[in-house]
Design a protein around this motif. Structure first.
Motif, PDB file in Angstrom:
ATOM      1  N   VAL A  20       0.839  -1.205   0.000  1.00 55.01           N
ATOM      2  CA  VAL A  20       0.000   0.000   0.000  1.00 55.01           C
ATOM      3  C   VAL A  20       0.872   1.252   0.000  1.00 55.01           C
ATOM      4  O   VAL A  20       0.598   2.219  -0.715  1.00 55.01           O
ATOM      5  CB  VAL A  20      -0.964  -0.008   1.213  1.00 55.01           C
ATOM      6  CG1 VAL A  20      -1.644   1.337   1.374  1.00 55.01           C
ATOM      7  CG2 VAL A  20      -1.989  -1.108   1.047  1.00 55.01           C
ATOM      8  N   ASN A  21       1.950   1.240   0.784  1.00 51.46           N
ATOM      9  CA  ASN A  21       2.828   2.413   0.838  1.00 51.46           C
ATOM     10  C   ASN A  21       3.491   2.665  -0.510  1.00 51.46           C
ATOM     11  O   ASN A  21       3.629   3.809  -0.940  1.00 51.46           O
ATOM     12  CB  ASN A  21       3.883   2.209   1.925  1.00 51.46           C
ATOM     13  CG  ASN A  21       3.883   3.315   2.932  1.00 51.46           C
ATOM     14  OD1 ASN A  21       2.843   3.913   3.182  1.00 51.46           O
ATOM     15  ND2 ASN A  21       5.027   3.592   3.500  1.00 51.46           N
ATOM     16  N   ASP A  30      12.525   3.543   2.041  1.00 49.72           N
ATOM     17  CA  ASP A  30      11.903   4.313   3.122  1.00 49.72           C
ATOM     18  C   ASP A  30      10.794   3.511   3.800  1.00 49.72           C
ATOM     19  O   ASP A  30      10.637   3.547   5.025  1.00 49.72           O
ATOM     20  CB  ASP A  30      11.332   5.625   2.591  1.00 49.72           C
ATOM     21  CG  ASP A  30      12.417   6.591   2.147  1.00 49.72           C
ATOM     22  OD1 ASP A  30      13.568   6.436   2.612  1.00 49.72           O
ATOM     23  OD2 ASP A  30      12.108   7.486   1.340  1.00 49.72           O
ATOM     24  N   THR A  31      10.016   2.788   2.994  1.00 50.90           N
ATOM     25  CA  THR A  31       8.933   1.974   3.549  1.00 50.90           C
ATOM     26  C   THR A  31       9.480   0.862   4.435  1.00 50.90           C
ATOM     27  O   THR A  31       8.983   0.633   5.548  1.00 50.90           O
ATOM     28  CB  THR A  31       8.089   1.368   2.413  1.00 50.90           C
ATOM     29  OG1 THR A  31       7.543   2.420   1.627  1.00 50.90           O
ATOM     30  CG2 THR A  31       6.967   0.512   2.952  1.00 50.90           C
ATOM     31  N   LEU A  32      10.510   0.168   3.950  1.00 54.24           N
ATOM     32  CA  LEU A  32      11.072  -0.930   4.738  1.00 54.24           C
ATOM     33  C   LEU A  32      11.704  -0.420   6.026  1.00 54.24           C
ATOM     34  O   LEU A  32      11.588  -1.055   7.081  1.00 54.24           O
ATOM     35  CB  LEU A  32      12.095  -1.704   3.901  1.00 54.24           C
ATOM     36  CG  LEU A  32      11.502  -2.510   2.742  1.00 54.24           C
ATOM     37  CD1 LEU A  32      12.612  -3.159   1.935  1.00 54.24           C
ATOM     38  CD2 LEU A  32      10.507  -3.543   3.233  1.00 54.24           C
ATOM     39  N   VAL A  37      11.209  -0.010  11.904  1.00 56.95           N
ATOM     40  CA  VAL A  37      11.101   0.756  13.152  1.00 56.95           C
ATOM     41  C   VAL A  37       9.807   0.404  13.881  1.00 56.95           C
ATOM     42  O   VAL A  37       9.793   0.146  15.096  1.00 56.95           O
ATOM     43  CB  VAL A  37      11.179   2.272  12.859  1.00 56.95           C
ATOM     44  CG1 VAL A  37      10.737   3.089  14.056  1.00 56.95           C
ATOM     45  CG2 VAL A  37      12.594   2.657  12.447  1.00 56.95           C
ATOM     46  N   LEU A  38       8.699   0.375  13.148  1.00 56.48           N
ATOM     47  CA  LEU A  38       7.413   0.050  13.776  1.00 56.48           C
ATOM     48  C   LEU A  38       7.393  -1.373  14.322  1.00 56.48           C
ATOM     49  O   LEU A  38       6.877  -1.625  15.424  1.00 56.48           O
ATOM     50  CB  LEU A  38       6.273   0.256  12.780  1.00 56.48           C
ATOM     51  CG  LEU A  38       5.992   1.702  12.387  1.00 56.48           C
ATOM     52  CD1 LEU A  38       4.887   1.765  11.344  1.00 56.48           C
ATOM     53  CD2 LEU A  38       5.624   2.536  13.592  1.00 56.48           C
ATOM     54  N   LEU A  39       7.959  -2.315  13.558  1.00 56.07           N
ATOM     55  CA  LEU A  39       8.002  -3.694  14.035  1.00 56.07           C
ATOM     56  C   LEU A  39       8.873  -3.821  15.285  1.00 56.07           C
ATOM     57  O   LEU A  39       8.574  -4.610  16.182  1.00 56.07           O
ATOM     58  CB  LEU A  39       8.513  -4.626  12.942  1.00 56.07           C
ATOM     59  CG  LEU A  39       7.509  -4.930  11.833  1.00 56.07           C
ATOM     60  CD1 LEU A  39       8.166  -5.759  10.736  1.00 56.07           C
ATOM     61  CD2 LEU A  39       6.297  -5.640  12.375  1.00 56.07           C
ATOM     62  N   GLY A  87       7.057   8.187  10.161  1.00 52.63           N
ATOM     63  CA  GLY A  87       6.185   9.146   9.496  1.00 52.63           C
ATOM     64  C   GLY A  87       5.980   8.867   8.021  1.00 52.63           C
ATOM     65  O   GLY A  87       5.056   9.390   7.405  1.00 52.63           O
ATOM     66  N   LYS A  88       6.826   8.045   7.448  1.00 57.36           N
ATOM     67  CA  LYS A  88       6.683   7.727   6.023  1.00 57.36           C
ATOM     68  C   LYS A  88       5.754   6.557   5.764  1.00 57.36           C
ATOM     69  O   LYS A  88       5.503   6.209   4.625  1.00 57.36           O
ATOM     70  CB  LYS A  88       8.061   7.436   5.430  1.00 57.36           C
ATOM     71  CG  LYS A  88       8.921   8.679   5.432  1.00 57.36           C
ATOM     72  CD  LYS A  88      10.233   8.474   4.768  1.00 57.36           C
ATOM     73  CE  LYS A  88      10.973   9.818   4.815  1.00 57.36           C
ATOM     74  NZ  LYS A  88      12.311   9.724   4.307  1.00 57.36           N
TER      75      LYS A  88
END
Length: 147
Positions: A20-21, A30-32, A37-39, A87-88
């Motif tokens: 989706v990103n 940037d997505t990975l 970071v979120l994971l 944020g990305k």
């Protein structure tokens, strides 16, 4: 939910979020990085939840609190990096698989839901309206003080 199910769900959610990103025009690197970071925050929150013997709070409370703490500016050295990387990530794409999973989990208890009848719908609507109004009042108050 077992640890294997949790990891599997996180991988599925990560894959869908990356797709989706990328469809929204964000670069794959940037997505990975943002998803990593979120994971990391999610994994740390789940580990904290499993290590603390008191189970009065769900794991999402630890994850949310940890995410807020690590992104407070000037508190930790990597806060700006974490905020920029996370944020990305488009959170609408991130939430879609989570909501689908919640719907499937709710479908498991459909008989219990039927027993609740209209009361559960009214309570749900009141919670949604109250949350929305409370958030709007807090946001408006904070924005007025910031001017």
């Amino acid at each position: 939910m077992t640890n294997v199910q949790l990891v599997l769900f996180m991988l599925i959610d990560t894959f869908l979020s990356v797709v989706v990103n990328m469809m929204q025009g964000v670069a794959l690197a940037d997505t990975l990085l943002g998803m990593a970071v979120l994971l990391g925050i999610v994994a740390a929150g789940v580990i904290i939840h499993k290590l603390i013997p008191w189970k009065g709070l769900p794991a999402v409370a630890y994850i949310t609190t940890l995410g807020c703490i690590v992104t407070i500016p000037d508190l930790l050295p990597g806060a700006a990096f974490i905020s920029k990387a996370a944020g990305k990530i488009g959170f609408v794409g991130l939430c879609t698989p989570i909501l689908a999973y919640a719907g499937l989990a709710l479908g498991k208890d459909i008989d219990l839901l039927k027993k609740q009848g209209l009361r559960i719908i009214l309570v749900g609507l009141m919670v949604f309206v109250g949350t929305f109004l409370g958030s709007a009042i807090i946001a408006e108050t904070v924005l007025r003080f910031m001017k």
